[in-house]
Design an enzyme around this catalytic site. Structure first.
Site, short mmCIF file in Angstrom:
data_model
loop_
_atom_site.label_atom_id
_atom_site.label_comp_id
_atom_site.label_asym_id
_atom_site.label_seq_id
_atom_site.Cartn_x
_atom_site.Cartn_y
_atom_site.Cartn_z
N ASP A 57 16.97 81.54 -49.99
CA ASP A 57 16.26 82.80 -50.25
C ASP A 57 14.76 82.58 -50.12
O ASP A 57 13.97 83.14 -50.88
CB ASP A 57 16.61 83.32 -51.65
N ASP A 116 12.34 79.15 -57.53
CA ASP A 116 13.57 79.95 -57.50
C ASP A 116 14.66 79.24 -56.69
O ASP A 116 15.05 79.68 -55.61
CB ASP A 116 13.31 81.34 -56.92
#
Length: 248
Positions: A184, A201
């Site tokens: 991502d 993340d």
């Protein structure tokens, strides 16, 4: 008695809503356990708010800033999470037990961060993980500015070519040495700290053995190539792909 609760700031109605979603009884118990262990002495304002988690500025027993990431159990997409966990042999799935699933998701990010940090890559150093709480290194902007490092999406770059070269180097080593794909990656989860990009993340990051890893890597490459245009760095998709996927 630790100052954990008395120093938590609720400054607006939005903050109050965040607080009610994040600080459920079980999460507060986890925070108190971490406080007893010295990881968190005080917990201050929100650094960032996302769909899955909120990151808070904490201070440990030694007076150092730490980043405290708290996964929001109420808003997590458990179907997506279970798919990522099911393809990772490092972790077991837990049926529909939401608390165990989010604990595994948090441990997954801790392990991915550790794997990359131990290779010397630019990620926040992970300190500990307990249930839905991850404590890690706080990244500031510069020596002269102690505010939280901003994402690339919110800043201009004076050294854009160098920054994107470091990002490509990260993707290369992550894939070929750590056997990990971020999955991502974009300008929204790359922070600029002291002039260098730091990748964050990483809960969804997958092993190369994951059946979707190639698809996820190609999506990461497309995102970075697209984002580079904003900073007038004209990366070529085929060049980046062949640089990372060396067997082709």
């Amino acid at each position: 008695m630790r100052k954990l609760e008395e120093t938590k700031r609720i400054k607006s109605s939005e903050d109050k809503q965040v607080s009610s979603e994040v600080f459920d009884d079980k999460t507060l118990k986890v925070l108190y356990k971490l406080a007893k262990q010295g990881y968190i002495n005080t917990l201050n304002g929100v650094i960032s708010t996302g769909k899955e988690a909120n990151v808070f500025l904490g201070i440990d027993d030694d007076g150092n800033n730490v980043a405290v990431k708290i996964y929001r159990v109420m808003t997590l997409d458990f179907k997506k999470i279970k798919e990522y966990i099911a393809g990772d042999p490092r972790f077991k799935t837990h049926g529909n037990n939401t608390r165990q699933i989010v604990t595994t998701w948090t441990r997954k990010e801790f392990k991915n961060l550790s794997r990359l940090y131990n290779l010397g890559l630019n990620v926040p150093e992970p300190y500990t993980a307990m249930e839905n709480v991850l404590v890690m290194e706080y990244l500031d902007y510069s020596d002269n500015d102690a505010t939280a490092a901003p994402p690339l999406s919110k800043i201009k770059l004076d050294n854009a070519e160098e920054v994107f070269e470091e990002i490509l180097n990260f993707m290369d080593i992550a894939y070929n040495e750590a056997d990990l794909v971020h999955g991502d990656l974009s300008q929204y989860n790359i922070l600029l700290s002291h002039g260098h990009p730091y990748i964050i993340d990483l809960s969804q990051a997958t092993l190369r053995s994951h059946p979707s890893s190639r698809e996820l890597l190609e999506r990461d490459i497309k995102n970075i190539v697209y984002d580079s245009k904003k900073f007038k760095v004209n990366l070529d998709y085929d060049y980046v792909k062949h640089r990372i996927i060396k067997e082709e």
